[in-house]
Design an enzyme around this catalytic site. Structure first.
Site, PDB file in Angstrom:
ATOM      1  N   GLU A   1       0.823  -1.208   0.000  1.00  0.00           N
ATOM      2  CA  GLU A   1       0.000   0.000   0.000  1.00  0.00           C
ATOM      3  C   GLU A   1       0.857   1.260   0.000  1.00  0.00           C
ATOM      4  OE1 GLU A   1      -3.735   0.693   0.091  1.00  0.00           O
ATOM      5  OE2 GLU A   1      -2.433   2.286  -0.630  1.00  0.00           O
TER       6      GLU A   1
ATOM      7  N   GLY B   1      13.964  18.609   4.650  1.00  0.00           N
ATOM      8  CA  GLY B   1      13.916  17.138   4.533  1.00  0.00           C
ATOM      9  C   GLY B   1      12.793  16.656   3.638  1.00  0.00           C
TER      10      GLY B   1
ATOM     11  N   ASP C   1      10.602   9.397  -9.709  1.00  0.00           N
ATOM     12  CA  ASP C   1       9.885   8.781  -8.602  1.00  0.00           C
ATOM     13  C   ASP C   1       8.370   8.785  -8.864  1.00  0.00           C
ATOM     14  OD1 ASP C   1       9.965   7.687  -5.905  1.00  0.00           O
ATOM     15  OD2 ASP C   1       8.892   9.526  -5.359  1.00  0.00           O
TER      16      ASP C   1
ATOM     17  N   LYS D   1       5.509   5.684  -9.543  1.00  0.00           N
ATOM     18  CA  LYS D   1       4.226   5.564  -8.844  1.00  0.00           C
ATOM     19  C   LYS D   1       3.066   5.432  -9.826  1.00  0.00           C
ATOM     20  CE  LYS D   1       5.776   7.999  -4.732  1.00  0.00           C
ATOM     21  NZ  LYS D   1       5.897   9.310  -4.112  1.00  0.00           N
TER      22      LYS D   1
END
Ligand code: ADP
Ligand code: ASP
Ligand code: MG
Length: 818
Positions: free
Chosen positions: A606, A664, A678, A682
Site C-alpha cells: 500500500e 527534509g 519517482d 508511482k
C-alpha cells in the site's frame, strides 16, 4: 496404597532429590506408598553409549565410567550422613568394579549381546534406588531397597522384555505381604525365570510402576517428572504448549506412542485393566494438579494433543504387477516382523498399486533388505519395483477421542499444514478415529507442530512472525508503533506480532522468542549481531521456519527486492514501501502477484504510492468489484507539491528547492525528485494495478532538471546552476498567473498512456487547492464517471508511511487467521 514413580529428571542432582524427598514425606503422611526410581538423570544413556563404544574399540568408555562413578560417590556424600556412608560406598564401588570388568570384556571380544546390554543398563536403577533408599533411611524413613528383578518376571526378549503377568502379580503380592517398610524399587529392570536380567525398554520405569500399581490394586499411580503433566505438545518444540488436565487411557497411549515422551505407552495397559488413575505431576511444582489419566473422555476440544516422532523414513512398495494385494501385504508385514522392524504407519492408495510404510530411519537398511529378499522373484521379473525409500522425515499426529464422528479435524489439520507450506508425504487415520497422522519433512517438523498447535488450541490468538529489513526512519517508526499497540492487538484483535529478525545494511540479528519491542535494539546493538548478508538473513528466516511469517522490507533497495520470489516461494508474506519490485519489469510485477496467489500468501505494498493513504487497496477493490479505470490524475510527490505551492509566495525557484531540501522534503539530491522518476514509478504502479500493461519506457516524463544541471557533479554545483534558471521558472509562474492558473507537477494516465510533468491548472481544479506536501489522486472510472473519486492527504513522511506498513502487517495477521 499409592505408587509414586520419579523419573531420571527428578533425581538428576542433590537439589532435585531434596524436592523428591519432600514429596515422599508429604505423601507418606497421608497414604501408604511405594516408590519407584529411575536411574539418576542421563545415567542409562552413558551406560548404553559406553557399551557401544567399547564394542567398537573406542576406549572413551573408561573415562565415562570413571565420571559416572564419581557422580554416584558424590551423591552418596551429599545425601547420606558420614557415619552411614561406608556401606553405601562399598555397594557403589563393588558395582563399578563389576561394570569395569564388563566393559573391558566387551572391549576385548568386540561384542555386546542384547543380554549383556540389559545387564549393563540395569546398573543405573540398581545404583540409584539403593543410594536413595539409604538416604531415605538416614532421613528417618523405614525405607527398604527392592531390586525389581525379584518381583517382575519376563521372557528373554532382551531390551524390550514381555512381562509374565500371572507370575509377576503373585510375586509382587507375596513380596508386599511380607515386607511392610517403605519399598524403594528399581524401575526398568526385571528378570527371566532363569534369573537373567532383562529390561522393559527405554523409559520403562513408568511401566514398572504401573505393573506394581496394578498388582497391588493401588488407589493411584503418580508419575513425577520435570513438566506439569502431559502437555498439548512437546514443550521443547512448541513453546506455547500447555497442560492437558485430563486424558483417557487411550488418548494417553496414542500420544505417548507417537512421541510424547512424558509417559511410556505400555504403562497404560496394566493401569487401565484395573481402572487405576494415573497422575502426571511436576517434581519442581508439586502444587500444580498436572494431568489425570483415567477411563473418561469428557467432551471438550476436538483434539487433546499433538505429538511427533522424528527420524522416520517411508518405504514405498509398488509395481504394475501387484495383483493380489492382500497377499503382498501379508508378505510385506511378515518379512518386516521377522526382521523385528516396527511399522509406525501404513497408508495404501485405493488403486492398491502402492503400499507405503513409515518406519524408524535406523531400521531402513534391514527393512529394505527383508522386503526385497521376500520379493526377490517378483522384483527380478519386473512385477514389483525395488523398495523406494524417502528419508529425513517425521510424523506428526493429532490425538483425541472427540474426533470420533466429529467432522472437521482432518480438514483443520491439513489446512494448517498447507497454509504453512508443509508438504505432506503420507497420511493415516486409524479407524478408531483417535489419531490422524501425517508424514512431513523433518526440517518442517517444528513448523508443522506449531501450525497445528495454533490451529487446534490457540486459534483464538494468532502469532505473526516478522522479519524486518531496513531500520531507518520508517523501520524504527514501525517498531515503535508495533510496541505501542502490541498489547491492544493481543487483547482486542487476538493478534500477537513478534519481530524475530532485524537488519540494516550493515548488521543483522535474530531472536528465537521475538525481540522485546519496548527496548528493541538496533541490529548493531543486539546481542549476537552479525554482519548483514541478505542471503544469510533470508536463509535464517527460512530455517526458523515459523508458521505465519512476514518479511517487511523498509529499504529502497533493488537487492532486497530481488529476493521477493524466493521469499514468496517459502510461503512467507511480504509487506513493503519499496517500489523497486513493482516498478521493474512488467513480467516481474505479474510474476510476483501470481506467485503470491499460488503460494497462498500476501504481497502488500500500500505504501508504494502516497505513503499510508489508501490508494492501492481502493484501486484493487474497484477492480475486483468489476469497475474499469478510465483516467487517473495525481499529484504524487510531496516534495514537488511543496516546491510549486511555495513558488507562489514569490521566492526564486532555486531558493524554494533549497528550503525543501533543508526541511527534509526532498531526497538528499533534489534532482531525484525534480527528474520526475519517482512520480513515474508511482503512476506506473497505479496503471498496473488498474490492469494496464504498462512499461516504464512508455511513460512520457518531463523532467524539471534543466540540461546543464543534470551534469553538475555535486549537489552544491547543481544549486549554483539552478540559480541561472530562476527567471525561466518565474516566467512560467507569471504566465500561469495571468491565465488565473496554478502550476502543479502531476501524473496522468489515460487511454493506456502515462505522462508525468508540470501542468498549468485552472484555479477550480482540485489540485490547485493542494498545499504543502499533500498528495491527491483522482480516479475517473465507469462508476465514478461524472465526479471522480478523490483521495487526498499527506503522502510522505516516516510516520504516515510506517503506519501504512503497519496496517498491511495487521492485514496479513488477520488474513492468516483461519
Ligand atoms: P523422566 O525423566 O521424568 O522420565 P522424561 O524426560 O522421560 O522424564 O519425560 C519428560 C519430558 O518429556 C519433558 O521434559 C518434555 O520435554 C518431554 N515431552 C515430550 N512431549 C511431551 C508432552 N506432550 N507433554 C509433556 N512432556 C513432553
Ligand atoms: N533409566 C531408563 C531409561 O533411561 C528407564 C527410565 O528412566 O524410565 O530409559
Ligand atoms: Mg520417562
Amino acid at each position: 496404597m499409592k505408587i509414586l514413580k520419579f523419573g531420571g529428571s527428578s533425581v538428576a542432582n542433590q537439589e532435585s532429590i531434596k524436592k523428591v524427598f519432600e514429596i515422599i514425606k508429604e505423601s507418606k503422611k497421608k497414604d501408604q506408598i511405594a516408590v519407584v526410581f529411575s536411574a539418576f538423570g542421563g545415567v542409562t544413556e552413558v551406560l548404553l553409549r559406553s557399551a557401544s563404544n567399547a564394542k567398537h574399540g573406542d576406549k572413551s568408555f573408561v573415562e565415562a565410567i570413571k565420571k559416572l562413578e564419581d557422580r554416584h560417590i558424590e551423591l552418596v556424600r551429599q545425601l547420606v550422613p558420614i557415619h552411614l556412608q561406608s556401606t553405601v560406598l562399598t555397594f557403589v564401588k563393588v558395582r563399578f568394579n563389576e561394570l569395569e570388568d564388563l566393559f573391558h570384556g566387551i572391549y576385548l571380544i568386540k561384542e555386546c549381546t542384547p543380554r549383556t546390554l540389559d545387564y549393563v543398563a540395569s546398573f543405573g536403577e540398581r545404583l540409584s534406588a539403593f543410594i536413595l533408599a539409604e538416604a531415605l533411611k538416614a532421613e528417618g524413613f523405614d525405607a527398604e531397597y527392592l531390586d525389581a528383578r525379584e518381583i517382575i518376571r519376563t521372557n528373554d526378549r532382551f531390551g524390550n522384555a514381555k512381562v509374565d503377568f500371572p507370575t509377576t502379580n503373585d510375586l509382587i503380592q507375596d513380596y508386599f505381604h511380607q515386607h511392610e517398610g517403605l519399598q524403594i524399587i528399581t524401575g526398568f529392570v526385571a528378570s527371566t525365570a532363569k534369573g537373567e536380567t532383562t529390561t522393559l525398554g527405554r523409559s520403562g520405569s513408568d511401566y514398572t510402576a504401573a505393573i506394581i500399581a496394578a498388582a497391588l490394586l493401588a488407589e493411584s499411580l503418580e508419575i513425577w517428572t520435570d513438566v506439569s503433566g502431559v502437555l498439548t505438545s512437546d514443550p521443547r518444540l512448541v513453546y506455547t504448549a500447555f497442560t492437558i488436565p485430563q486424558l483417557s487411557y487411550h488418548e494417553a497411549m496414542e500420544l505417548s506412542h507417537f512421541g510424547a515422551k512424558v509417559i511410556f505407552p505400555s504403562t497404560m495397559q496394566p493401569a487401565m485393566k484395573k481402572g487405576i488413575p494415573i497422575y502426571i505431576k511436576n517434581t519442581f511444582e508439586p502444587s500444580n494438579p498436572g494431568t489425570l489419566i483415567n477411563g473418561d473422555a469428557p467432551a471438550g476440544k476436538l483434539i487433546k494433543g499433538i505429538s511427533s516422532m522424528s527420524d522416520i523414513a517411508l518405504l514405498n512398495i509398488q509395481g504394475a504387477g501387484i495383483l493380489d494385494v492382500i497377499d503382498v501385504n501379508r508378505r510385506i508385514f511378515g518379512s518386516l516382523s521377522s526382521a523385528n522392524v516396527n511399522v509406525i504407519l501404513i497408508s495404501q492408495a485405493s488403486s492398491e498399486q502402492i503400499t507405503c510404510l513409515a518406519i524408524k530411519a535406523s531400521e531402513v537398511g534391514i527393512a529394505k533388505e527383508a522386503i526385497e529378499k521376500e520379493f526377490f522373484h517378483e522384483i527380478r521379473n519386473g512385477e514389483i519395483d525395488v523398495v523406494h525409500v524417502i528419508s529425513d522425515l517425521a510424523v506428526v499426529a493429532v490425538v483425541g477421542e472427540n474426533m470420533k464422528q466429529n467432522p472437521g479435524a482432518s480438514g483443520r489439520m491439513f489446512q494448517a499444514l498447507g497454509q504453512n507450506n508443509v508438504n505432506v508425504y503420507a497420511i493415516a487415520q486409524g479407524s478408531s478415529e483417535l489419531n490422524i497422522s501425517a508424514v512431513v519433512s523433518k526440517a518442517d517438523l517444528q513448523k508443522a507442530l506449531n501450525a497445528l498447535h495454533e490451529a487446534f488450541f490457540l486459534s483464538d490468538n494468532k502469532v505473526l512472525h516478522v522479519f524486518l529489513v531496513g531500520v531507518g526512519l520508517i523501520g524504527q517508526a514501525l517498531i515503535k508503533m508495533i510496541a505501542n499497540q502490541q498489547q491492544k492487538l493481543q487483547k482486542e484483535n487476538l493478534l500477537d506480532i513478534q519481530i524475530h529478525g532485524i537488519a540494516n545494511s550493515r548488521f543483522m540479528a535474530f531472536h528465537e522468542d521475538g525481540f522485546d519491542l519496548k527496548n528493541c535494539p538496533l541490529p548493531e546493538e543486539a546481542p549476537e549481531a552479525s554482519i548483514m548478508d541478505l542471503e544469510k538473513f533470508i536463509s535464517q528466516m527460512e530455517s526458523m521456519n515459523f508458521s505465519n511469517s512476514v518479511f517487511v522490507d523498509c529499504t529502497a533497495s533493488q537487492d532486497v527486492a530481488d529476493f521477493y520470489e524466493r521469499i514468496l516461494e517459502a510461503k512467507v508474506g511480504i509487506v513493503t514501501p519499496n517500489k523497486k519490485a513493482n516498478s521493474g519489469s512488467l513480467e516481474k510485477y505479474k510474476n510476483l502477484k501470481k506467485l503470491a496467489g499460488k503460494r497462498g500468501v500476501k504481497f502488500l505494498y500500500e505504501t508504494n504510492v502516497a505513503a499510508g493513504l489508501p490508494v492501492i487497496n481502493t484501486l484493487q477493490d474497484l477492480m475486483l468489484s468489476g469497475d474499469k479505470v478510465l483516467k487517473i490524475e495525481a499529484v504524487l510527490s510531496g516534495s514537488m507539491n511543496y516546491i510549486f505551492s511555495e513558488l507562489e509566495n514569490g521566492a526564486p525557484f532555486s531558493n524554494v528547492v533549497r528550503k525543501a531540501k533543508d526541511l527534509g522534503y526532498t531526497e538528499p539530491d533534489p534532482r531525484d525528485d525534480l527528474s520526475g522518476m519517482d512520480v513515474a514509478r508511482k503512476i506506473l504502479i497505479l496503471g498496473r494495478e488498474a490492469e494496464q500493461d504498462l512499461h516504464f519506457e512508455d511513460i512520457n516524463i518531463q523532467s524539471m532538471v534543466p540540461e546543464d544541471c543534470l551534469i553538475a557533479a555535486s549537489v552544491e554545483e547543481f544549486f549554483d546552476k539552478l540559480k541561472g534558471h530562476d527567471e525561466e521558472f518565474a516566467r512560467l509562474l507569471e504566465q500561469a498567473k495571468e491565465k488565473g492558473q496554478k502550476l502543479r507537477f502531476m501524473a496522468t494516465l489515460e487511454n493506456g498512456k502515462a505522462k508525468v510533468g508540470l501542468q498549468s491548472l485552472d484555479a477550480t481544479h482540485p489540485f490547485s487547492t493542494l498545499k504543502g506536501s499533500d498528495n491527491m489522486i483522482l480516479f475517473t472510472t465507469e462508476r465514478y464517471h461524472d465526479f471522480p473519486m478523490i483521495i487526498r492527504g499527506p503522502g510522505a513522511g516516516a510516520d504516515v508511511t510506517a503506519a501504512g506498513v503497519f496496517a498491511d502487517v495487521i492485514r496479513i495477521g488477520n488474513y492468516t487467521r483461519s
